[in-house]
Motif scaffolding. Structure first.
Motif, PDB file in Angstrom:
ATOM      1  N   UNK A  37       0.835  -1.205   0.000  1.00  0.00           N
ATOM      2  CA  UNK A  37       0.000   0.000   0.000  1.00  0.00           C
ATOM      3  C   UNK A  37       0.868   1.253   0.000  1.00  0.00           C
ATOM      4  N   UNK A  38       1.966   1.213   0.748  1.00  0.00           N
ATOM      5  CA  UNK A  38       2.881   2.346   0.802  1.00  0.00           C
ATOM      6  C   UNK A  38       3.506   2.607  -0.558  1.00  0.00           C
ATOM      7  N   UNK A  39       3.949   1.553  -1.222  1.00  0.00           N
ATOM      8  CA  UNK A  39       4.556   1.699  -2.551  1.00  0.00           C
ATOM      9  C   UNK A  39       3.562   2.293  -3.540  1.00  0.00           C
ATOM     10  N   UNK A  40       2.327   1.776  -3.525  1.00  0.00           N
ATOM     11  CA  UNK A  40       1.307   2.296  -4.436  1.00  0.00           C
ATOM     12  C   UNK A  40       0.896   3.709  -4.051  1.00  0.00           C
ATOM     13  N   UNK A  41       0.772   3.955  -2.751  1.00  0.00           N
ATOM     14  CA  UNK A  41       0.309   5.260  -2.280  1.00  0.00           C
ATOM     15  C   UNK A  41       1.225   6.400  -2.692  1.00  0.00           C
ATOM     16  N   UNK A  42       2.502   6.120  -2.825  1.00  0.00           N
ATOM     17  CA  UNK A  42       3.465   7.140  -3.227  1.00  0.00           C
ATOM     18  C   UNK A  42       3.922   6.961  -4.673  1.00  0.00           C
ATOM     19  N   UNK A  43       3.132   6.165  -5.422  1.00  0.00           N
ATOM     20  CA  UNK A  43       3.334   5.982  -6.867  1.00  0.00           C
ATOM     21  C   UNK A  43       4.711   5.442  -7.244  1.00  0.00           C
ATOM     22  N   UNK A  44       5.377   4.791  -6.298  1.00  0.00           N
ATOM     23  CA  UNK A  44       6.667   4.217  -6.652  1.00  0.00           C
ATOM     24  C   UNK A  44       6.526   2.951  -7.488  1.00  0.00           C
ATOM     25  N   UNK A  45       5.303   2.372  -7.502  1.00  0.00           N
ATOM     26  CA  UNK A  45       5.069   1.188  -8.328  1.00  0.00           C
ATOM     27  C   UNK A  45       5.030   1.533  -9.813  1.00  0.00           C
ATOM     28  N   UNK A  53       7.061  17.062  -9.606  1.00  0.00           N
ATOM     29  CA  UNK A  53       5.847  16.260  -9.433  1.00  0.00           C
ATOM     30  C   UNK A  53       6.138  15.025  -8.576  1.00  0.00           C
ATOM     31  N   UNK A  54       7.249  14.367  -8.862  1.00  0.00           N
ATOM     32  CA  UNK A  54       7.626  13.176  -8.105  1.00  0.00           C
ATOM     33  C   UNK A  54       7.804  13.519  -6.623  1.00  0.00           C
ATOM     34  N   UNK A  75       3.456  13.644  -5.845  1.00  0.00           N
ATOM     35  CA  UNK A  75       3.354  12.214  -5.533  1.00  0.00           C
ATOM     36  C   UNK A  75       4.033  11.871  -4.210  1.00  0.00           C
ATOM     37  N   UNK A  76       5.009  12.706  -3.814  1.00  0.00           N
ATOM     38  CA  UNK A  76       5.788  12.473  -2.582  1.00  0.00           C
ATOM     39  C   UNK A  76       6.453  11.094  -2.602  1.00  0.00           C
ATOM     40  N   UNK A  77       6.976  10.741  -3.763  1.00  0.00           N
ATOM     41  CA  UNK A  77       7.627   9.447  -3.940  1.00  0.00           C
ATOM     42  C   UNK A  77       8.966   9.365  -3.218  1.00  0.00           C
ATOM     43  N   UNK A  78       9.583  10.517  -2.947  1.00  0.00           N
ATOM     44  CA  UNK A  78      10.930  10.547  -2.379  1.00  0.00           C
ATOM     45  C   UNK A  78      10.851  10.635  -0.861  1.00  0.00           C
ATOM     46  N   UNK A  79      11.263   9.567  -0.194  1.00  0.00           N
ATOM     47  CA  UNK A  79      11.288   9.567   1.274  1.00  0.00           C
ATOM     48  C   UNK A  79      12.606  10.195   1.716  1.00  0.00           C
ATOM     49  N   UNK A 135       9.717  17.286   3.658  1.00  0.00           N
ATOM     50  CA  UNK A 135       9.030  17.806   2.477  1.00  0.00           C
ATOM     51  C   UNK A 135       9.689  19.102   2.022  1.00  0.00           C
ATOM     52  N   UNK A 136      10.057  19.954   2.967  1.00  0.00           N
ATOM     53  CA  UNK A 136      10.713  21.222   2.623  1.00  0.00           C
ATOM     54  C   UNK A 136      12.092  20.965   2.027  1.00  0.00           C
ATOM     55  N   UNK A 137      12.790  19.969   2.546  1.00  0.00           N
ATOM     56  CA  UNK A 137      14.089  19.601   1.980  1.00  0.00           C
ATOM     57  C   UNK A 137      13.914  19.090   0.552  1.00  0.00           C
ATOM     58  N   UNK A 138      12.874  18.306   0.328  1.00  0.00           N
ATOM     59  CA  UNK A 138      12.584  17.844  -1.035  1.00  0.00           C
ATOM     60  C   UNK A 138      12.355  19.033  -1.954  1.00  0.00           C
TER      61      UNK A 138
END
Length: 331
Positions: free
Chosen positions: A141-149, A161-162, A166-170, A197-200
């Motif tokens: 669910x985590x992988x899908x939720x952040x569109x990393x799949x 966007x990533x 999408x917040x794909x980058x942890x 998030x701010x660092x991203x």
């Protein structure tokens, strides 16, 4: 090994910690066991009730540097202090309750080293419980939720966007960053727990690219002390802190000309955070403080049942409002 280390750039592993001795030991162990060996491990303790110095010494590893604040400076200041101590060409943040796969650094650092136009490299992650067991359903669910799949492996020259949609980058848990590009003093206190998030955001507007390695190389621990799993007044306070941080971040994003393409999205998130803050304040019986945030959100977005309900509750006599929140918590 000495000869190998000379060829490898130094990587700073940053572990801020506070009152999690058992988890901290596991986190440090996962850093010590990295197959990529040319590292320093910076443990910055935010004045824990019991000093973790004995844990540090138990590893008998000269690569570990330990700093302990004489008083609690807050989560963000502790994190930034550790970043500023980093001497490495690259750095990676490791939560004191998370762990890394042994090859985490070995699989991310080489691509950064080979391409000077990249600011960060990141991977997917496992979700584990308090005992360290992998939550398979939660992980998927985590992988899908952040569109990393569906995220393409490899280099992304633009990753707004990533990173921010999408917040794909942890950034705080599954990422290696090129040190020296980000000015750590440019991260304001207002970002609070949303510092990652701010660092991203700062990485997104840096002009550098990002690299995605599509394997699960980190273990993110979801347990009873995680903010999102707290209950009652603690949950309300966590909600308030998070919403305040989100309001600051999304306002910054809305005003940045680099991000105009996504202005509508950031405004929606900014207004959503106003509602969340209002609800948190209502749960803490701060009705007068809550109402302006709810009105701001209500006036500037299409009809939203969550916002409307909270606004009605803010005008409801306190005993009835308390009953409403009691029911909503158990629903």
């Amino acid at each position: 090994m000495l000869q190998q280390n000379v060829k490898q750039p130094l990587v700073s592993v940053v572990i801020p910690t506070y009152n999690r001795p058992d988890y901290l030991k596991q986190a440090i162990a996962s850093a010590v066991k990295q197959t990529y060996q040319n590292i320093e491990i910076i443990v910055s303790d935010n004045c824990s009730d019991e000093s973790p110095q004995a844990i540090i010494e138990s590893f008998d590893d000269s690569r570990i540097r330990f700093w302990q604040h004489p008083e609690n400076v807050g989560m963000l200041s502790n994190q930034m202090n550790a970043f500023k101590m980093a001497r490495g060409k690259y750095l990676a943040s490791l939560h004191d309750d998370d762990m890394w796969h042994a090859d985490f650094l070995a699989k991310l650092v080489p691509t950064l080293e080979a391409n000077s136009n990249l600011i960060l490299a990141f991977s997917d992650q496992y979700i584990i419980d308090g005992d360290g067991n992998i939550n398979t359903i939660g992980t998927e669910a985590n992988t899908r939720g952040f569109n990393r799949d569906i995220l393409a492996p490899g280099i992304h020259t633009s990753f707004i966007k990533i990173g921010l949609i999408d917040k794909s980058i942890a950034t705080a848990a599954a990422c290696v960053i090129r040190n020296g590009v980000i000015d750590w003093d440019s991260i304001p206190q207002e970002v609070g727990g949303m510092w990652d998030l701010y660092l991203t955001y700062l990485c997104c507007i840096s002009g550098y690219g990002a690299y995605y390695y599509p394997e699960r190389l980190t273990y993110y621990r979801a347990h009873e002390l995680t903010d999102t799993m707290l209950s009652g007044s603690k949950n309300a306070n966590a909600k308030i802190r998070k919403a305040q941080s989100e309001i600051f971040c999304y306002k910054t994003f809305m005003e940045d000309s680099h991000l105009q393409e996504f202005h509508e999205y950031f405004q929606a998130k900014w207004l959503e955070a106003h509602t969340t803050l209002g609800i948190g304040l209502l749960r803490n019986h701060q009705t007068k403080a809550a109402r302006p945030y709810l009105l701001q959100s209500f006036k500037r977005q299409k009809l939203n049942i969550r916002t409307l309900t909270a606004l009605i509750v803010s005008f409801t006599p306190q005993p009835l409002a308390n009953q409403f929140f009691k029911v909503s918590r158990t629903a």
